[in-house]
Scaffold this motif. Structure first.
Motif, short mmCIF file in Angstrom:
data_model
loop_
_atom_site.label_atom_id
_atom_site.label_comp_id
_atom_site.label_asym_id
_atom_site.label_seq_id
_atom_site.Cartn_x
_atom_site.Cartn_y
_atom_site.Cartn_z
N ARG A 101 0.98 -1.49 0.20
CA ARG A 101 0.05 -0.12 0.09
C ARG A 101 0.81 1.11 -0.11
NH1 ARG A 101 -4.28 -0.45 4.41
NH2 ARG A 101 -2.87 -2.03 5.43
N LEU A 102 1.71 1.35 0.08
CA LEU A 102 2.70 2.04 0.44
C LEU A 102 3.63 3.03 -1.09
CD1 LEU A 102 4.66 1.76 4.01
CD2 LEU A 102 2.78 3.76 3.46
N ILE A 103 3.44 1.45 -2.25
CA ILE A 103 4.18 1.76 -3.27
C ILE A 103 3.76 3.18 -4.36
CG2 ILE A 103 4.39 0.38 -6.10
CD1 ILE A 103 4.26 -2.74 -3.92
N PRO A 104 3.18 3.26 -4.05
CA PRO A 104 2.31 4.57 -4.98
C PRO A 104 3.45 5.69 -4.23
CG PRO A 104 0.46 3.36 -4.64
CD PRO A 104 1.38 2.70 -3.93
N ALA A 105 3.70 5.88 -2.81
CA ALA A 105 4.40 6.47 -2.68
C ALA A 105 5.72 6.85 -2.57
CB ALA A 105 4.22 7.09 -1.58
N VAL A 106 6.30 5.72 -2.25
CA VAL A 106 7.40 5.65 -2.60
C VAL A 106 8.56 4.79 -3.81
CG1 VAL A 106 7.87 6.83 0.46
CG2 VAL A 106 7.77 4.37 -0.26
N GLY A 107 7.67 3.51 -4.21
CA GLY A 107 8.35 2.10 -5.18
C GLY A 107 7.94 1.70 -4.17
N GLU A 108 8.19 0.56 -5.34
CA GLU A 108 8.23 -0.79 -4.61
C GLU A 108 9.82 -1.16 -3.30
OE1 GLU A 108 8.50 -3.84 -7.90
OE2 GLU A 108 6.38 -3.55 -8.12
N ALA A 109 10.88 -0.49 -4.06
CA ALA A 109 12.05 -0.51 -3.21
C ALA A 109 12.24 -0.11 -1.49
CB ALA A 109 13.84 -0.34 -4.06
N GLY A 110 11.72 1.46 -1.75
CA GLY A 110 11.16 1.97 -1.01
C GLY A 110 10.23 1.41 0.29
N ALA A 111 9.08 1.18 -0.36
CA ALA A 111 8.03 0.48 0.64
C ALA A 111 8.50 -1.06 1.59
CB ALA A 111 6.75 -0.54 -0.02
N ALA A 112 9.50 -1.29 0.67
CA ALA A 112 10.38 -3.12 0.95
C ALA A 112 11.15 -2.13 2.32
CB ALA A 112 11.01 -3.69 0.15
N ASN A 113 11.58 -1.11 2.01
CA ASN A 113 12.99 -1.12 3.03
C ASN A 113 12.00 0.36 4.11
OD1 ASN A 113 14.92 0.49 4.43
ND2 ASN A 113 14.64 1.99 3.98
N VAL A 114 10.88 0.09 4.44
CA VAL A 114 10.15 1.24 5.14
C VAL A 114 9.99 -0.44 5.89
CG1 VAL A 114 7.57 2.10 6.06
CG2 VAL A 114 9.21 2.77 4.43
N HIS A 115 9.18 -1.64 5.71
CA HIS A 115 8.81 -2.78 6.00
C HIS A 115 10.21 -3.34 6.74
CE1 HIS A 115 7.55 -6.45 7.54
NE2 HIS A 115 8.53 -6.73 6.17
N ARG A 171 -0.43 3.33 5.23
CA ARG A 171 -0.69 3.63 4.01
C ARG A 171 -0.03 4.96 3.49
NH1 ARG A 171 -5.74 5.68 6.88
NH2 ARG A 171 -4.09 5.32 8.59
N PRO A 172 0.02 5.46 2.93
CA PRO A 172 0.97 6.38 2.22
C PRO A 172 0.84 7.93 2.89
CG PRO A 172 0.30 6.03 0.77
CD PRO A 172 -0.26 5.13 1.98
N GLU A 173 -0.15 8.14 3.63
CA GLU A 173 -0.80 9.30 4.18
C GLU A 173 0.44 8.50 5.90
OE1 GLU A 173 -4.76 7.34 4.29
OE2 GLU A 173 -2.30 7.84 2.65
N ASP A 174 0.30 8.19 6.14
CA ASP A 174 0.95 7.17 7.29
C ASP A 174 3.01 8.05 7.77
OD1 ASP A 174 -1.41 6.25 8.52
OD2 ASP A 174 -0.79 4.58 7.75
N LEU A 175 2.89 7.82 6.22
CA LEU A 175 4.41 8.12 6.31
C LEU A 175 5.10 9.46 6.82
CD1 LEU A 175 5.69 6.68 3.29
CD2 LEU A 175 6.21 5.77 5.44
N ALA A 176 4.48 9.85 6.74
CA ALA A 176 4.44 12.00 7.31
C ALA A 176 4.91 11.90 8.41
CB ALA A 176 2.85 12.88 6.74
N ARG A 177 4.21 10.58 9.68
CA ARG A 177 4.71 11.32 11.13
C ARG A 177 5.65 10.46 11.96
NH1 ARG A 177 -0.16 7.89 15.23
NH2 ARG A 177 -1.37 9.89 13.62
N TRP A 178 6.39 9.45 10.55
CA TRP A 178 7.24 8.89 10.58
C TRP A 178 8.65 9.39 9.57
CZ3 TRP A 178 3.24 6.01 11.63
CH2 TRP A 178 2.66 5.95 12.94
N PRO A 179 9.06 10.51 8.96
CA PRO A 179 9.94 10.89 8.10
C PRO A 179 11.59 9.91 7.54
CG PRO A 179 9.26 12.97 9.53
CD PRO A 179 8.80 11.83 9.78
#
Length: 194
Positions: A21-35, A182-190
């Protein structure tokens, strides 16, 4: 009663398959890195709690998880079925505390608080802002909490509380925390995207 066992359900941080669900905001690699970061933080909090730890994994072989999160952890494949099926299979001998890898604010103190609560309560829940929970602990085998649930929706917590009330079980509630889903959640933990 024995100390509670902590069980983390997580998947391997493979781009395109983790935190989709984060891929639209940060891409596949970015979402995997968040996880990856969230799972590592969760595993560190679990270790610091000094409670027994079990990792229920999916998405790669146990050796890759051992290389990633540590060979000292008990690693067990999640198995098949929906989340409820997999949770029921992981109950084993309660008390058990199920933890997700989505909560950046999880701490060892909160995990110890949950374990302590299970010495006095049948169920402990860490409610999440999105209507789910970031933790659920059970002192006995309460399979009814994990069947027919609409996982990943805002009805999980209210439905869980309704089912507990039907069984005259009053859970101990831990502090309300937020998941990063979700993408909007990322603003809380930049820092998760740097």
């Amino acid at each position: 009663m024995p100390d509670a066992r902590l069980v983390l359900f997580t998947r391997y941080p493979e781009p395109g398959k983790a935190k989709t669900r984060l891929i639209p905001a940060v891409g596949e690699a970015g979402a995997a890195n968040v996880h990856r970061q969230l799972a590592e933080r969760t595993a560190a909090a679990m270790r610091a709690s000094a409670l027994e730890i079990e990792i229920r994994y999916t998405g790669a072989e146990a050796t890759r998880f051992a290389d990633w999160l540590g060979a000292d952890l008990s690693l067990i494949a999640q198995g098949d079925g929906d989340l409820g099926d997999r949770l029921r299979a992981a109950i084993g001998a309660p008390p058990v505390i199920f933890v997700g890898a989505d909560c950046p604010d999880l701490t060892a103190d909160l995990l110890r608080e949950a374990a302590d609560a299970l010495t006095k309560h049948d169920v402990v829940i860490g409610p999440a802002e999105d209507g789910g929970y970031w933790l659920i602990g059970i002192a006995a085998r309460y399979d009814f909490l994990f069947t027919g649930m609409e996982w990943g929706t805002e009805v999980v917590l209210p439905e869980t509380l309704r089912r507990l009330a039907e069984h005259d079980i009053e859970p101990k509630l831990l502090p309300l925390l937020a998941d990063c889903d979700r993408p909007e959640d990322l603003a809380r933990w930049p820092w998760l995207t740097t």
